[in-house]
Design a protein around this motif. Structure first.
Motif, PDB file in Angstrom:
ATOM      1  N   GLU A 380       0.824  -1.207   0.000  1.00  0.00           N
ATOM      2  CA  GLU A 380       0.000   0.000   0.000  1.00  0.00           C
ATOM      3  C   GLU A 380       0.859   1.258   0.000  1.00  0.00           C
ATOM      4  O   GLU A 380       0.498   2.265  -0.589  1.00  0.00           O
ATOM      5  CB  GLU A 380      -0.906  -0.004   1.241  1.00  0.00           C
ATOM      6  N   GLN A 511     -11.322  -4.074  -4.865  1.00  0.00           N
ATOM      7  CA  GLN A 511     -11.027  -3.945  -3.444  1.00  0.00           C
ATOM      8  C   GLN A 511     -11.358  -2.550  -2.913  1.00  0.00           C
ATOM      9  O   GLN A 511     -11.791  -2.412  -1.761  1.00  0.00           O
ATOM     10  CB  GLN A 511      -9.558  -4.266  -3.189  1.00  0.00           C
ATOM     11  N   LYS A 512     -11.174  -1.532  -3.713  1.00  0.00           N
ATOM     12  CA  LYS A 512     -11.466  -0.176  -3.255  1.00  0.00           C
ATOM     13  C   LYS A 512     -12.957  -0.029  -2.980  1.00  0.00           C
ATOM     14  O   LYS A 512     -13.363   0.514  -1.942  1.00  0.00           O
ATOM     15  CB  LYS A 512     -11.023   0.837  -4.313  1.00  0.00           C
ATOM     16  N   ALA A 515     -13.939  -2.016   0.122  1.00  0.00           N
ATOM     17  CA  ALA A 515     -13.586  -1.297   1.347  1.00  0.00           C
ATOM     18  C   ALA A 515     -14.620  -0.216   1.655  1.00  0.00           C
ATOM     19  O   ALA A 515     -15.018  -0.022   2.816  1.00  0.00           O
ATOM     20  CB  ALA A 515     -12.200  -0.675   1.207  1.00  0.00           C
ATOM     21  N   ARG A 522      -8.892   1.537   2.210  1.00  0.00           N
ATOM     22  CA  ARG A 522      -8.348   0.490   1.330  1.00  0.00           C
ATOM     23  C   ARG A 522      -7.225  -0.279   2.038  1.00  0.00           C
ATOM     24  O   ARG A 522      -7.110  -1.504   1.911  1.00  0.00           O
ATOM     25  CB  ARG A 522      -7.817   1.150   0.049  1.00  0.00           C
TER      26      ARG A 522
END
Length: 541
Positions: A380, A511-512, A515, A522
């Motif tokens: 990340e 995934q964003k 989340a 994220r």
């Protein structure tokens, strides 16, 4: 001769006929551990006479009780006493007996080894090596003392590890010098009728901490260099569950990422994955943290003759050697960014170029990677390539620490005791109840490797009655430890996993968006996936 008298005992050092020599607590030619010494405290000027110069030290230097002026060489005669804190230094006329180095204790040896590892961590230095010798013979002490006198330099350290065991720290030395010293000692001992086994490790190639180096040294002295030959003890429920996953995952070609603290046995899990996969090629391993970027590329991919200074012949890389087998990338989180990019391309294309090469080489290899770092968080923050992380993370297996596998502590300790006793020609000692209680009550921050080292030394110190509490490192084991925070229960983890999977399905694998559905960042969502052992989702699925 220079005699150094400390509270732990004397040391004799032979001075050069001409030149200079620094003395201090840090990066000096002669290292003293006195807390009142500066890193570079004094300099000796050796010629027709000896002069001593205080290097503007913090606590000063006294010659025959008088303070030395800073930065001014002062004559130092044989009858004069030099004081640095509580350390006394004397000039002494040379004799052969005075030259023989004093065999230190294992505690002193460990402290010096930790000092060397700490210095290397602070900045680039020359590598150093550690030798261990197992000797059987009546004249061992006499012969090794004489042999060490001619082989070692002032800053090298020799210690008696236990009955018939010796260990030697050789600082600022090449692998060739360490091997030469080991061979010379072995030949001298064998000529005196002694039976000798020896092993060596080098820093940083074999490890950067004292714990790693001593653990690998022990394994090599036992000829236990192949983790596939080690006995696997599975007693704890969490480990039975883990090895059940290993059985299922091993048969697929999917990449595996092993997570866990240092010393928990990730290499054994990697070896088990290879053995149970029935792959025809070898199990090949590399420590990604031990080598520089150029060296690790040469080790992984190989190089052609003349590719760089010192490349006098072509070399086959470990990736190529692992063809049709398994390559284990230990400490993969330490890879440099440039090497990460080249490794990703090699894994995606199943081919690579040797360093300095022009012809691609194809491989079919299964990758198992291990780290004690949080790769999702690194990915990340761009501390680790996200695309390489997802390529390595076909599935994640988490190896629990030893403190969560209390049921395995005593079985492992007994197995180590049998193994070490057999290699030393001793009867396997029992572990007395008082020692068992200490072993099970300790939290083992160094995990299996720390347990192994503790039992090895206990075997050497144990008497006919068995391993008692006094044979263990009481300064560590007797200290009460705060209880570890309880890990999430299986029901909680199952619920979290279902929540994450549902969000991924609703977001089509984005995934964003997943989340956002759960109202978290994220980065937090990536950590949840990491803890639940979920691989990167494919879009649309």
């Amino acid at each position: 001769m220079l005699l150094v008298l400390t509270p732990t005992g004397p040391t004799s050092l032979r001075l050069p006929e001409h030149g200079t020599l620094t003395i201090g607590r840090g990066e000096a030619d002669v290292v003293i551990t006195d807390p009142e010494a500066s890193r570079l405290h004094v300099r000796l000027h050796v010629g027709a006479e000896v002069e001593v110069e205080d290097l503007a030290s913090a606590n000063g230097t006294r010659l025959d009780g008088q303070p030395l002026p800073a930065s001014t060489p002062v004559p130092w005669s044989i009858d004069s006493k030099l004081e640095i804190g509580s350390t006394l230094l004397l000039l002494h006329r040379f004799t052969e007996s005075a030259l023989r180095p004093r065999l230190r204790t294992h505690g002193y040896f460990e402290a010096r080894l930790e000092d060397e590892c700490a210095r290397n961590a602070r900045g680039p230095r020359l590598p150093f090596g550690v030798l261990r010798l197992a000797i059987e013979g009546d004249r061992a002490d006499e012969v090794i003392s004489t042999a060490l006198a001619t082989a070692l330099k002032p800053n090298d350290v020799a210690a008696a590890y236990g009955a018939g065991y010796y260990e030697i720290l050789i600082v600022e030395a090449t692998r060739q010098r360490v091997e030469a010293i080991g061979k010379a000692l072995e030949e001298a001992l064998k000529a005196a009728g002694c039976f000798v086994e020896r092993a060596q490790v080098m820093s940083p190639d074999d490890g950067k901490s004292a714990e790693e180096l001593l653990g690998r040294l022990t394994a090599r002295l036992e000829d236990e260099v192949d983790p596939t030959t080690s006995e696997v003890i599975v007693e704890a429920p969490v480990m039975r569950e883990l090895y059940g996953l290993v059985d299922r995952v091993a048969k697929a070609p999917i990449s595996v990422l092993l997570l866990g603290e240092t010393g928990v046995g990730k290499e054994l899990i990697a070896a088990a994955l290879h053995e149970r996969s029935r792959r025809s090629g070898p199990f090949v391993r590399i420590n990604c943290a031990a080598l520089s970027e150029q060296l690790i590329e040469s080790e992984l991919f190989g190089h052609e003759k003349g590719a760089f200074t010192g490349a006098e012949s072509a070399k086959t890389g470990l990736l190529e050697l692992a063809d049709q087998g398994t390559i284990f990338l230990d400490e993969v989180g330490e890879l440099a960014a440039g090497t990460q990019a080249k490794l990703l391309r090699a894994l995606e294309e199943r081919s690579f170029l040797r360093v300095g090469g022009t012809s691609p080489r194809s491989v079919e290899v299964r990758v198992v990677a291990a780290t004690n770092r949080d790769l999702p968080a690194l990915a990340e923050t761009e501390g680790f390539r996200a695309d390489l992380y997802y390529r390595l993370n076909g599935i994640t297996l988490v190896v629990p620490p030893l403190r969560d596998r209390v049921q395995e502590i005593l079985p492992m300790a007994r197995w180590f005791a049998r193994r070490f006793a057999r290699s030393a020609g001793l009867s396997a000692p029992t572990i007395l109840p008082e020692a068992e209680a200490l072993l099970e009550g300790y939290r083992w921050p160094g995990n299996v490797r720390e347990l192994r080292n503790a039992i090895e030394r206990a075997v050497l110190l144990a008497e006919a009655g068995g391993i008692a509490a006094r044979h263990l490192p009481m300064d560590k084991l007797a200290v009460p430890r705060a209880p570890a925070p309880s890990p999430p229960g299986s029901d909680e983890l199952t619920a979290k996993r279902k929540e994450v999977v549902d969000a991924l399905q609703r977001s089509g694998g984005n995934q964003k968006r997943a989340a956002e559905l759960l109202g978290v960042s994220r980065q937090t969502f990536a950590k949840w996936m990491f803890r639940c052992g979920l691989p990167r989702p494919r879009k649309g699925g």
